[in-house]
Enzyme design. Structure first.
Site, PDB file in Angstrom:
ATOM      1  N   TYR A  55       0.830  -1.219   0.000  1.00  0.00           N
ATOM      2  CA  TYR A  55       0.000   0.000   0.000  1.00  0.00           C
ATOM      3  C   TYR A  55       0.858   1.260   0.000  1.00  0.00           C
ATOM      4  O   TYR A  55       0.469   2.284  -0.559  1.00  0.00           O
ATOM      5  CB  TYR A  55      -0.998  -0.034   1.171  1.00  0.00           C
ATOM      6  CG  TYR A  55      -2.069  -1.066   0.914  1.00  0.00           C
ATOM      7  CD1 TYR A  55      -2.026  -2.321   1.514  1.00  0.00           C
ATOM      8  CD2 TYR A  55      -3.082  -0.825  -0.007  1.00  0.00           C
ATOM      9  CE1 TYR A  55      -2.959  -3.291   1.222  1.00  0.00           C
ATOM     10  CE2 TYR A  55      -4.038  -1.791  -0.311  1.00  0.00           C
ATOM     11  CZ  TYR A  55      -3.961  -3.030   0.299  1.00  0.00           C
ATOM     12  OH  TYR A  55      -4.878  -3.991  -0.008  1.00  0.00           O
ATOM     13  N   HIS A 108     -14.399   0.936  -0.398  1.00  0.00           N
ATOM     14  CA  HIS A 108     -13.295  -0.007  -0.118  1.00  0.00           C
ATOM     15  C   HIS A 108     -12.167   0.669   0.639  1.00  0.00           C
ATOM     16  O   HIS A 108     -11.040   0.155   0.669  1.00  0.00           O
ATOM     17  CB  HIS A 108     -12.775  -0.621  -1.432  1.00  0.00           C
ATOM     18  CG  HIS A 108     -13.738  -1.595  -2.047  1.00  0.00           C
ATOM     19  ND1 HIS A 108     -13.577  -2.107  -3.310  1.00  0.00           N
ATOM     20  CD2 HIS A 108     -14.876  -2.151  -1.556  1.00  0.00           C
ATOM     21  CE1 HIS A 108     -14.577  -2.935  -3.576  1.00  0.00           C
ATOM     22  NE2 HIS A 108     -15.381  -2.978  -2.534  1.00  0.00           N
ATOM     23  N   CYS A 138      -5.092   6.423  20.695  1.00  0.00           N
ATOM     24  CA  CYS A 138      -4.940   5.549  21.878  1.00  0.00           C
ATOM     25  C   CYS A 138      -3.488   5.126  22.111  1.00  0.00           C
ATOM     26  O   CYS A 138      -3.201   4.386  23.040  1.00  0.00           O
ATOM     27  CB  CYS A 138      -5.822   4.311  21.717  1.00  0.00           C
ATOM     28  SG  CYS A 138      -5.138   3.078  20.582  1.00  0.00           S
ATOM     29  N   LEU A 201     -14.103  -0.216 -20.713  1.00  0.00           N
ATOM     30  CA  LEU A 201     -13.277  -0.492 -21.900  1.00  0.00           C
ATOM     31  C   LEU A 201     -13.690  -1.826 -22.499  1.00  0.00           C
ATOM     32  O   LEU A 201     -13.980  -1.950 -23.685  1.00  0.00           O
ATOM     33  CB  LEU A 201     -11.801  -0.541 -21.481  1.00  0.00           C
ATOM     34  CG  LEU A 201     -10.780  -0.587 -22.621  1.00  0.00           C
ATOM     35  CD1 LEU A 201     -10.924   0.626 -23.517  1.00  0.00           C
ATOM     36  CD2 LEU A 201      -9.361  -0.656 -22.077  1.00  0.00           C
TER      37      LEU A 201
HETATM   38  N1  APR Z   1     -11.646   3.326 -19.369  1.00  0.00           N
HETATM   39  C1  APR Z   1     -12.741   2.643 -18.952  1.00  0.00           C
HETATM   40  N2  APR Z   1     -12.693   1.385 -18.431  1.00  0.00           N
HETATM   41  C2  APR Z   1     -11.467   0.819 -18.339  1.00  0.00           C
HETATM   42  C3  APR Z   1     -10.282   1.452 -18.761  1.00  0.00           C
HETATM   43  C4  APR Z   1     -10.409   2.762 -19.303  1.00  0.00           C
HETATM   44  N3  APR Z   1      -9.340   3.454 -19.741  1.00  0.00           N
HETATM   45  N4  APR Z   1      -9.239   0.603 -18.562  1.00  0.00           N
HETATM   46  C5  APR Z   1      -9.763  -0.512 -18.014  1.00  0.00           C
HETATM   47  N5  APR Z   1     -11.095  -0.391 -17.890  1.00  0.00           N
HETATM   48  C6  APR Z   1     -12.064  -1.353 -17.342  1.00  0.00           C
HETATM   49  C7  APR Z   1     -11.754  -2.791 -17.647  1.00  0.00           C
HETATM   50  O1  APR Z   1     -12.367  -3.163 -18.885  1.00  0.00           O
HETATM   51  C8  APR Z   1     -12.406  -3.511 -16.457  1.00  0.00           C
HETATM   52  O2  APR Z   1     -13.764  -3.818 -16.749  1.00  0.00           O
HETATM   53  O3  APR Z   1     -11.998  -1.233 -15.938  1.00  0.00           O
HETATM   54  C9  APR Z   1     -12.355  -2.478 -15.340  1.00  0.00           C
HETATM   55  C10 APR Z   1     -11.317  -2.801 -14.272  1.00  0.00           C
HETATM   56  O4  APR Z   1     -11.755  -3.958 -13.602  1.00  0.00           O
HETATM   57  P1  APR Z   1     -10.935  -4.452 -12.301  1.00  0.00           P
HETATM   58  O5  APR Z   1      -9.476  -4.419 -12.604  1.00  0.00           O
HETATM   59  O6  APR Z   1     -11.569  -5.737 -11.861  1.00  0.00           O
HETATM   60  O7  APR Z   1     -11.195  -3.305 -11.217  1.00  0.00           O
HETATM   61  P2  APR Z   1     -12.480  -3.108 -10.305  1.00  0.00           P
HETATM   62  O8  APR Z   1     -13.711  -3.568 -11.009  1.00  0.00           O
HETATM   63  O9  APR Z   1     -12.433  -1.724  -9.808  1.00  0.00           O
HETATM   64  O10 APR Z   1     -12.177  -4.114  -9.069  1.00  0.00           O
HETATM   65  C11 APR Z   1     -13.121  -4.095  -8.037  1.00  0.00           C
HETATM   66  O11 APR Z   1     -11.785  -5.625  -6.769  1.00  0.00           O
HETATM   67  O12 APR Z   1      -9.704  -6.262  -6.118  1.00  0.00           O
HETATM   68  C12 APR Z   1     -10.832  -5.615  -5.698  1.00  0.00           C
HETATM   69  O13 APR Z   1     -10.993  -3.978  -4.055  1.00  0.00           O
HETATM   70  C13 APR Z   1     -10.540  -4.194  -5.343  1.00  0.00           C
HETATM   71  O14 APR Z   1     -11.916  -2.263  -5.714  1.00  0.00           O
HETATM   72  C14 APR Z   1     -11.370  -3.409  -6.343  1.00  0.00           C
HETATM   73  C15 APR Z   1     -12.453  -4.388  -6.735  1.00  0.00           C
END
Ligand code: APR
Length: 231
Positions: A55, A108, A138, A201
């Protein structure tokens, strides 16, 4: 409808063009790190240094990232739309805030927040957290990143569910629809008759549940959608 109530859910995809990695795209964070090592309470108990380092690296990267046109368009929507706009994010970066959004619901958690495991106090996280960091309230050496890990309860769910129950429009932006409860918001919105739109995307896991889907990059699809809403 004159001033529809809008609930927006963002995911890692909205921050991708700002240089922050997504989780499940090719080469994403979960291809580089094992979730069980860096995003579970068990991983933190087993090796807190590995988790704190993970992190710290993401916090340092987010600190130098700048919001893109997608974040900026959502801030404009919040500022100019006459109806309610509830902005919920799964992201732990502060790019929505840097773009001018206010009252961002971080379900989150957030990289910029630290949490005390002894007294639940929260305070602004230093750029570099360390294992055994001392709680300013604390004094226990029990600081941890204020991130919701797998197996933990997301934050602000009652407020989010209240907003969804009153939504006229639900928009999911840049999220793959893999992780609940966020991935279930579209069903809740559909159930109360809201219009639903996905801007992604690639199609997310729940794309079939959305009335309207707009493939493409958030820096393009989100400003176009906001222009439509603001008419
Ligand atoms: N513009 C729009 N969408 C995009 C872009 C972009 N430039 N680049 C990637 N994406 C899309 C991908 O197609 C995908 O559907 O963003 C999404 C990313 O998906 P994940 O990587 O799974 O991220 P997220 O959905 O936020 O994950 C949810 O999972 O690991 C946990 O806590 C973590 O908050 C996170 C949660």
């Amino acid at each position: 409808m004159a001033h529809p109530s809008i609930v927006i859910l963002t995911g890692a995809g909205i921050s991708a063009e700002s240089g922050l990695g997504t989780f499940r795209d090719e080469g994403g964070l979960w291809a580089q790190h094992r979730i069980e090592d860096v995003a579970t309470p068990e991983g933190f108990a087993r090796n807190p240094q590995l988790v704190v380092d993970f992190y710290n690296a993401r916090r340092a990267q987010a600190a130098t990232a700048t919001p893109n046109a997608g974040h900026v368009a959502l801030a404009r929507l919040q500022a100019e739309h006459q109806g309610d706009v509830t902005l919920v994010t799964q992201n732990v970066d502060d790019l929505h805030e840097k773009a001018g959004s206010s009252d961002v619901i971080h379900m989150h958690g957030a990289l910029n927040s630290a949490l005390c495991r002894a007294c639940d106090h929260r305070w602004p996280a230093p750029l570099e957290m360390r294992v055994g960091g001392v709680c300013p309230s604390c004094a226990a050496p029990r600081a941890r990143p204020d991130i919701v890990w797998f197996g933990e309860i997301p934050y602000h769910m009652e407020r989010i569910e209240r907003a969804l129950a009153a939504a006229d429009i639900f928009a999911a932006i840049g999220t793959s629809g893999n992780v609940y409860p966020a991935a279930g918001f579209v069903q809740m919105a559909t159930h109360i008759g809201a219009k639903t739109v996905e801007m992604n995307l690639d199609p997310g896991e729940t794309v079939a549940l959305f009335e309207d889907t707009r493939p493409g990059k958030a820096s393009q699809t989100v400003p176009a959608w906001v222009d439509e809403i603001l008419g």
